[in-house]
Motif scaffolding. Structure first.
Motif, PDB file in Angstrom:
ATOM      1  N   HIS A   1       0.817  -1.218   0.000  1.00 47.04           N
ATOM      2  CA  HIS A   1       0.000   0.000   0.000  1.00 47.04           C
ATOM      3  C   HIS A   1       0.856   1.276   0.000  1.00 47.04           C
ATOM      4  N   PRO A   2       1.809   1.377  -0.940  1.00 45.02           N
ATOM      5  CA  PRO A   2       2.583   2.611  -1.029  1.00 45.02           C
ATOM      6  C   PRO A   2       1.808   3.679  -1.801  1.00 45.02           C
ATOM      7  N   ASN A   3       2.264   4.909  -1.727  1.00 43.66           N
ATOM      8  CA  ASN A   3       1.752   5.955  -2.614  1.00 43.66           C
ATOM      9  C   ASN A   3       2.507   5.802  -3.927  1.00 43.66           C
ATOM     10  N   LEU A   4       1.884   5.233  -4.932  1.00 35.05           N
ATOM     11  CA  LEU A   4       2.573   4.852  -6.159  1.00 35.05           C
ATOM     12  C   LEU A   4       3.118   6.034  -6.948  1.00 35.05           C
ATOM     13  N   VAL A   5       2.529   7.206  -6.777  1.00 27.00           N
ATOM     14  CA  VAL A   5       3.037   8.354  -7.533  1.00 27.00           C
ATOM     15  C   VAL A   5       4.389   8.813  -6.999  1.00 27.00           C
ATOM     16  N   GLN A   6       4.778   8.296  -5.845  1.00 26.52           N
ATOM     17  CA  GLN A   6       6.093   8.601  -5.290  1.00 26.52           C
ATOM     18  C   GLN A   6       7.086   7.473  -5.537  1.00 26.52           C
ATOM     19  N   GLU A   7       6.647   6.456  -6.291  1.00 24.85           N
ATOM     20  CA  GLU A   7       7.492   5.304  -6.570  1.00 24.85           C
ATOM     21  C   GLU A   7       7.844   5.261  -8.059  1.00 24.85           C
ATOM     22  N   ASN A   8       8.790   4.403  -8.425  1.00 29.87           N
ATOM     23  CA  ASN A   8       9.143   4.251  -9.834  1.00 29.87           C
ATOM     24  C   ASN A   8       8.384   3.078 -10.450  1.00 29.87           C
ATOM     25  N   ILE A   9       8.529   2.905 -11.758  1.00 26.44           N
ATOM     26  CA  ILE A   9       7.816   1.850 -12.467  1.00 26.44           C
ATOM     27  C   ILE A   9       8.182   0.469 -11.940  1.00 26.44           C
ATOM     28  N   ALA A  10       9.447   0.279 -11.608  1.00 25.80           N
ATOM     29  CA  ALA A  10       9.884  -1.015 -11.089  1.00 25.80           C
ATOM     30  C   ALA A  10       9.157  -1.356  -9.796  1.00 25.80           C
ATOM     31  N   SER A  11       8.968  -0.366  -8.947  1.00 23.47           N
ATOM     32  CA  SER A  11       8.256  -0.592  -7.690  1.00 23.47           C
ATOM     33  C   SER A  11       6.799  -0.953  -7.955  1.00 23.47           C
ATOM     34  N   LEU A  12       6.163  -0.263  -8.903  1.00 23.75           N
ATOM     35  CA  LEU A  12       4.793  -0.579  -9.274  1.00 23.75           C
ATOM     36  C   LEU A  12       4.674  -2.028  -9.708  1.00 23.75           C
ATOM     37  N   LYS A  13       5.549  -2.459 -10.607  1.00 22.44           N
ATOM     38  CA  LYS A  13       5.517  -3.840 -11.100  1.00 22.44           C
ATOM     39  C   LYS A  13       5.698  -4.835  -9.962  1.00 22.44           C
ATOM     40  N   ARG A  14       6.645  -4.559  -9.097  1.00 22.90           N
ATOM     41  CA  ARG A  14       6.921  -5.472  -7.985  1.00 22.90           C
ATOM     42  C   ARG A  14       5.705  -5.585  -7.063  1.00 22.90           C
ATOM     43  N   GLU A  15       5.113  -4.464  -6.720  1.00 26.17           N
ATOM     44  CA  GLU A  15       3.953  -4.456  -5.828  1.00 26.17           C
ATOM     45  C   GLU A  15       2.788  -5.240  -6.419  1.00 26.17           C
ATOM     46  N   ILE A  16       2.539  -5.024  -7.707  1.00 24.83           N
ATOM     47  CA  ILE A  16       1.408  -5.687  -8.353  1.00 24.83           C
ATOM     48  C   ILE A  16       1.661  -7.176  -8.523  1.00 24.83           C
ATOM     49  N   ARG A  17       2.843  -7.535  -9.026  1.00 24.40           N
ATOM     50  CA  ARG A  17       3.131  -8.950  -9.290  1.00 24.40           C
ATOM     51  C   ARG A  17       3.193  -9.766  -8.012  1.00 24.40           C
ATOM     52  N   GLN A  18       3.771  -9.197  -6.966  1.00 22.28           N
ATOM     53  CA  GLN A  18       3.866  -9.927  -5.709  1.00 22.28           C
ATOM     54  C   GLN A  18       2.473 -10.203  -5.150  1.00 22.28           C
ATOM     55  N   THR A  19       1.604  -9.216  -5.224  1.00 18.40           N
ATOM     56  CA  THR A  19       0.240  -9.400  -4.733  1.00 18.40           C
ATOM     57  C   THR A  19      -0.528 -10.363  -5.619  1.00 18.40           C
ATOM     58  N   GLU A  20      -0.330 -10.269  -6.919  1.00 16.78           N
ATOM     59  CA  GLU A  20      -0.990 -11.192  -7.844  1.00 16.78           C
ATOM     60  C   GLU A  20      -0.631 -12.638  -7.513  1.00 16.78           C
ATOM     61  N   ASP A  21       0.627 -12.886  -7.212  1.00 12.57           N
ATOM     62  CA  ASP A  21       1.064 -14.239  -6.862  1.00 12.57           C
ATOM     63  C   ASP A  21       0.407 -14.726  -5.575  1.00 12.57           C
ATOM     64  N   VAL A  22       0.329 -13.845  -4.585  1.00 14.81           N
ATOM     65  CA  VAL A  22      -0.287 -14.215  -3.311  1.00 14.81           C
ATOM     66  C   VAL A  22      -1.754 -14.572  -3.513  1.00 14.81           C
ATOM     67  N   ILE A  23      -2.473 -13.728  -4.246  1.00 10.11           N
ATOM     68  CA  ILE A  23      -3.896 -13.981  -4.487  1.00 10.11           C
ATOM     69  C   ILE A  23      -4.090 -15.296  -5.226  1.00 10.11           C
ATOM     70  N   ALA A  24      -3.272 -15.516  -6.246  1.00 12.98           N
ATOM     71  CA  ALA A  24      -3.397 -16.750  -7.033  1.00 12.98           C
ATOM     72  C   ALA A  24      -3.162 -17.980  -6.169  1.00 12.98           C
ATOM     73  N   ASP A  25      -2.188 -17.913  -5.284  1.00 11.27           N
ATOM     74  CA  ASP A  25      -1.903 -19.048  -4.402  1.00 11.27           C
ATOM     75  C   ASP A  25      -3.069 -19.346  -3.465  1.00 11.27           C
ATOM     76  N   LEU A  26      -3.775 -18.294  -3.055  1.00  7.37           N
ATOM     77  CA  LEU A  26      -4.827 -18.452  -2.058  1.00  7.37           C
ATOM     78  C   LEU A  26      -6.184 -18.801  -2.649  1.00  7.37           C
ATOM     79  N   VAL A  27      -6.541 -18.159  -3.761  1.00  9.27           N
ATOM     80  CA  VAL A  27      -7.904 -18.335  -4.281  1.00  9.27           C
ATOM     81  C   VAL A  27      -7.943 -19.003  -5.649  1.00  9.27           C
ATOM     82  N   GLY A  28      -6.781 -19.269  -6.240  1.00  7.99           N
ATOM     83  CA  GLY A  28      -6.752 -20.078  -7.442  1.00  7.99           C
ATOM     84  C   GLY A  28      -6.918 -19.358  -8.760  1.00  7.99           C
ATOM     85  N   TYR A  29      -6.882 -18.035  -8.752  1.00  4.86           N
ATOM     86  CA  TYR A  29      -6.911 -17.307 -10.019  1.00  4.86           C
ATOM     87  C   TYR A  29      -6.073 -16.039  -9.919  1.00  4.86           C
TER      88      TYR A  29
END
Length: 276
Positions: free
Chosen positions: A143-171
């Protein structure tokens, strides 16, 4: 960002019933403290409290939606009396289970935009969301303020969460909501490249101001329109209180149902896929 409200904010008294998950009556009396052990275990929003973060919006979401109509969505069609409840910042063991109980009582589906760190910390609550028919969306990992982050941080935040959700709920979810609703052109373009639809809102309940249940319900009932995407929160920072949100639903849901509104998930409202 679209904020639709008409409200006179006054001092509210918050009910003093204990939070079952915490087991102590702390939120109504600031001299009392939450269970330090449990609060210490809850991953905290990196960008800070919602109340403070909201003052730094860089670009109106209305403008972003006009620029990127295929990626940014703020509301559903006004042709049917259907609306969507959405909840950010969970799962939070102090509040989310109670909120799920209310939704279950009324048989109402919702869309939860979860923090990856919290979903990982509380997998059973996240699984309960999905098992009870709710849709899970991506709200970044920390939950960072993304406008204060770089593109790499955005990708990392989204992909890491996507992986967690997929592991837990299957999609792998296709729904993304940025913390505080903050993005700018380049970030929107990057989110689109990651194959996400950005879900904003058309009705802000202002529950992040910790209003009482009556005021939150008033904000919704008096500003609802067909196609509304309603912003609420089931989690927050260490001293946040979402009791008003939980109690307000006991007013909002039956009143809107009596008015002929149907509660649906965001992908149902927008006729879009929720998974990749």
């Amino acid at each position: 960002m679209t904020v639709l409200f008409t409200v006179t904010i006054s001092e509210e008294s918050v009910a003093s019933a204990a939070i079952n998950e915490v087991g102590v009556e702390w939120w109504w009396n600031k001299d009392k403290k939450p269970d330090d052990r449990q609060v210490d275990e809850i991953p905290q929003p990196e960008g800070g409290p919602e109340f403070d973060g909201r003052v730094r919006q860089p670009v109106s979401n209305i403008i972003l939606q006009q620029r990127y109509p295929e990626t940014v969505v703020l509301r559903g069609p006004m042709t049917e009396n259907r609306v969507a409840l959405t909840f950010d910042d969970g799962p939070d063991p102090r509040f989310t289970p109670q909120l799920l109980d209310v939704l279950s009582k009324f048989n109402v589906p919702a869309t939860f935009f979860v923090m990856g760190a919290r979903a990982e910390a509380y997998p059973e609550i996240t699984k309960r969301m999905a098992n009870e028919g709710h849709i899970i969306g991506n709200h970044t990992y920390w939950h960072p303020n993304l406008v204060q982050e770089n593109i790499a941080s955005l990708k990392r935040e989204i992909r890491q969460t996507e992986d967690v959700i997929a592991d837990l709920v299957g999609y792998r979810t296709k729904l993304f909501r940025p913390p505080y609703g903050f993005l700018y052109n380049e970030l929107v373009e990057e989110v689109a490249e990651l194959n996400y639809t950005i879900i904003g809102w058309s009705l802000d309940t202002l529950d992040w101001r910790e209003l009482g249940a009556d005021n939150i319900a008033y904000n919704v009932i008096n500003n609802i329109e067909p196609g509304s995407i309603i912003l609420m929160h089931d989690g927050g920072e260490w001293d946040a209180d979402r009791t008003g949100t939980i109690e307000s639903l006991k007013q909002i849901i039956p009143v809107l149902q009596e008015q002929g509104f149907e509660f649906v998930t965001v992908p149902e409202l927008l006729s879009i896929p929720y998974k990749k």
